[in-house]
Design an enzyme around this catalytic site. Sequence first.
Site, PDB file in Angstrom:
ATOM      1  N   GLU A   1       0.927  -1.045   0.110  1.00 12.44           N
ATOM      2  CA  GLU A   1       0.408  -0.049   0.439  1.00 12.44           C
ATOM      3  C   GLU A   1       0.839   1.269   0.057  1.00 12.44           C
ATOM      4  O   GLU A   1       2.033   1.445   0.678  1.00 12.44           O
ATOM      5  CB  GLU A   1      -1.068   0.051   1.246  1.00 12.44           C
ATOM      6  CG  GLU A   1      -2.181   0.831   1.282  1.00 12.44           C
ATOM      7  CD  GLU A   1      -2.181   2.288   2.243  1.00 12.44           C
ATOM      8  OE1 GLU A   1      -1.891   2.977   0.868  1.00 12.44           O
ATOM      9  OE2 GLU A   1      -2.358   1.785   3.473  1.00 12.44           O
TER      10      GLU A   1
ATOM     11  N   CYS B   1      -1.294   8.426   3.753  1.00 12.84           N
ATOM     12  CA  CYS B   1      -1.285   8.278   2.334  1.00 12.84           C
ATOM     13  C   CYS B   1      -1.982   9.042   2.010  1.00 12.84           C
ATOM     14  O   CYS B   1      -1.956   8.899   0.298  1.00 12.84           O
ATOM     15  CB  CYS B   1      -0.855   7.200   2.148  1.00 12.84           C
ATOM     16  SG  CYS B   1      -1.876   6.279   3.414  1.00 12.84           S
TER      17      CYS B   1
END
Length: 1008
Positions: free
Chosen positions: A767, A801
């Site tokens: 990820e 993120c």
Amino acid sequence: MQTAPAPHPSAAIDWDALDALKYQDEDAAVAALLADPPLDPAARASAAAEARALVTKARSLKRRKGVMESFLEEFGLSNAEGLALMCLAEALLRVPDEETADKLIAEKISTGHWAEHLGKSDHWLVNAGTFGLMLTGRVVNLPDDLKGEASEVFGRLVKRMGEPVVRAGAMQAMRILGEQFVLGRNIDAALKRGAGMIRSGLASRYSFDMLGEGARTNADAERYLVAYANAIDAVGKAANGQGPLTSNGVSVKLSALHPRYEARQEGRVQRELYPRMLKLAEAAKKYDIGLAIDAEEADRLVMSLRLFEKLALEPSLKGWEGLGIVIQAYQKRTRALIERLASLSRKRGTPIQTRLVKGAYWDGEVKRAQVMGRVDFPTWTTKAATDVHYLACARDLLAVRSIFPQFATHNAHTVAAVRRLAASAGREDFEFQRLHGMGEALYASIDPPMPVRVYAPVGGHEDLLPYLVRRLLENGANTSFVHSFLDDDVSPEIVAADPMTTLEAKPHRHPRLPPPPRLYGASRRNSTGRDLSIKADREALTKDRASSDVPADLKVRDPSEAIAFAHTGFEAWNARGGAERGRVLRAMADALQEHHDPLVQLIAHEAGRGLQDAIDEVREAVDFCRYYAVEAERLFAGPVQLPSPAGETDHLEMHGRGVFVCISPWNFPLAIFTGQLAAALAAGNTVVAKPAEQTPRIARAAVKLFYQAGLPEDALQLVIGDGAVGGKLVADARIAGVAFTGSTEVARIINRTLAAKDGPIVPLIAETGGLNGLFVDTTALKEQVVDDVIVSAFNSAGQRCSSLRILFLPHDTAEGVLETLLGAMDTLVIGDPADPFTDIGPIIDGEAKANLDKHIARMKSEAKLLKQIDVSKLGGNFFGPAVIELKSLDQIDKEVFGPVLHVVRYDPSNIAKVGAQLAAKGYGLTLGVHSRLESFAEAVKKAVPAGNVYVNRTIVGAVVGVQPFGGAGLSGTGPKAGGPNYLPRFAEERAISVNIAAQGGDPHLLNL
Ligand SMILES: Cc1cc2nc3c(=O)[nH]c(=O)nc-3n(C[C@H](O)[C@H](O)[C@H](O)COP(=O)(O)OP(=O)(O)OC[C@H]3O[C@@H](n4cnc5c(N)ncnc54)[C@H](O)[C@@H]3O)c2cc1C
């Protein structure tokens, strides 16, 4: 009902004690209410009889319904047309460009069965061809050939009259709706119209409020201050010194007077907002008119009471009887509040006006409590409990002579019951209140007439929308009294039913609204977090704590040893099965929850995350453990039977792969760390975990808690070190898979390392970063956009993120949004993350900060730096949040990991092209849309691939099991963390086929 100890008359009033009652148990509180009923049986019977009579009389009045009531009766909110109209009402008037306005009208009108409403209403405006004709602005009957389905009707209307006519008609219709609730565009117009209403007997006096969305900037607050001051001036001059009880007054929303009217900013509120409020109060006193402070969200209650106390005791306001406050019966703690208000009024020596309402933000309170993981709701969950509590509060208020009670309601039973309470208290000095546009028929039916003050919003069309929608929601809800009051199909017995009887029959909390910890049902308990609006909760997170509060002593092995050790544990852990592993994960969740406070502090200190972020982080870790526990039970319960031919059995089972390496980042030092581990462990793997080198203490604490929760040490090994250590782990031939969260560059390195190894090919679950965009169109509400942009771009100092990197603003509204956004940035508090008043903490380290500084320097020359907050006084790794306007999207290709927001102006009708440009960058993590047009949201979704799409909200804060998280393209490999497809990626599958005919035949077949 729990009560706080009654304060001593001369003691300082302990408003914070009310917070101890905020989330009190509802069933116990209802039992206490019923044990001490506000009305005796005789009063109950006569109140119910009068309420029924009021309903019957109101229904017989000639001019019984306003446009609004007729409109709601016809459309309500339980059908598609009502909802469509509400959406239209909320957005249409602010849309500056005709093209978008037409799209909005077309989209909303095409969603209903309008023809079904034709001719049903008994109000001429509503009935005049229903909305189809309101669209055209003409009052004629809709011809038969137009009575088709909505889209057809709309299409033909447009064909006949042309879009401009339809648009003008729709705008006009929205204004008509708005005027039902708003008395005038400005205070002079409102005073004039109000005077007419008083003459015609529809009101006795007014309390005027200035419309608008709360202040977001200091400039907004200044503007509201001037508007309120002008209103007080105009109302005061017209009052001619009649005194506050009989003259018009003004109501104030404190959220309009300060951009950060929040409990966590109380110091500033008392320092900066208080003098503004005092100025208004002194002006109101000068004219001897009323000035009331409206009630807002439950989180703001205690802070506003402290401010009110200061005002009440202010020497310059001594002797003035116009000071007022609003209190909400839907909050469970309001009777304890009245006790304190009574002490305050006695201390003051001059009466206080107290307006009792049920409360306008019930849905918002429910949502906030669920989203924030509160232990319960601050409000009742049943309407009957609110209604009965209202009467109990009314009785309490009437018992205090130094309080002038004002009862604000449109409910016939509430009115009738309050009249009885007042009679038995021997009081005539009180008044009823209603909202402008509502309850006219009810109060017109009371005989002899009683004085009624009307609360009347004042403002332009551009400001009325949120207010209008609130009223539509309130009136359209099927629990609302107004909704059925004038509906002849509902008998007066039902409309005016005694809420005591309802509550006695159903004394428990609403079955469909369990407390937030039970939001996800029986199988998974929701995490809870402290409530930073409560002083005691803030103190619990800021008091000095010995580091021993979080267990952290731990043996840490080197990478090779750790892998070897985890290998020895694999078989036994894998053999335990999903249910047993789930038990350990649940125990871990409980351990994390139990250590909530020290973990929050540790996260704030070691990772520089603000307290709310740290609370959310602990909650996410808890949720991961509980979610994967359920998944382990679901997916790893044993072999699953598959369809087979005769003479054979076929099964599929999943089990762990071996030793998983989990590498996690510093920006979610507990949640991602724990989440990766919990998933790998749930699937039957053992784990070697390598946290970021910046946050080893948090990782130690989590691993130690795993052990304490019953996880064998050979199932989880912690390895501490930098990237080189991670590299060694990944390169080891003995590992069975890697879960990684971090930068795209490092994910590529890991991928290459894995590919270069001989031996089994193992999965990489990565990820990584994102170049996350938020597309706004002209139907969006500026204040909502700004709120969500601030959170999405700057929370956690932009070090998520999922953080917002590029904001796309339409040319037509960009200036306005930017002005508010840049103004709102000035109100942010940047500083020590462990301080509850801080909004934004530092950047993780010097290197990261230097990269951000470099980016700003480049952007200053290549693009336009619109603003950067000056943090030079703070030093260290603090970095001022910045907004940069790009000339084109070509100027950014990579994620900039910090509080730096890039803005691009664009044309929303070009969304396919602009979206494709963003998509071409290759990322696909989070994506946001702010629009009231579903077609626009769809177009954005189509143009930009992204793992998580958020519409009309922030783009950060994915919740486990609710918004499974993870991206595509350069943003990650999938599957999504916290989603139903995550665990299988950590597992191996095995199919087992047994030829049962080998023993001689298939008994099942022969026994058919
Ligand atoms: C003069 C005036 C001033 C006002 N000022 C304020 C203010 O400052 N702050 C504020 O918040 N509101 C304010 N209001 C709005 C007021 O809260 C609503 O108009 C009022 O709640 C409607 O109550 P009712 O008795 O007219 O209607 P009813 O239909 O009898 O009651 C509706 C109310 O019941 C409550 N309710 C509905 N469903 C549930 C449920 N399942 N569980 C628990 N409770 C439920 C909600 O409070 C809802 O608004 C004001 C109203 C007036 C008339």
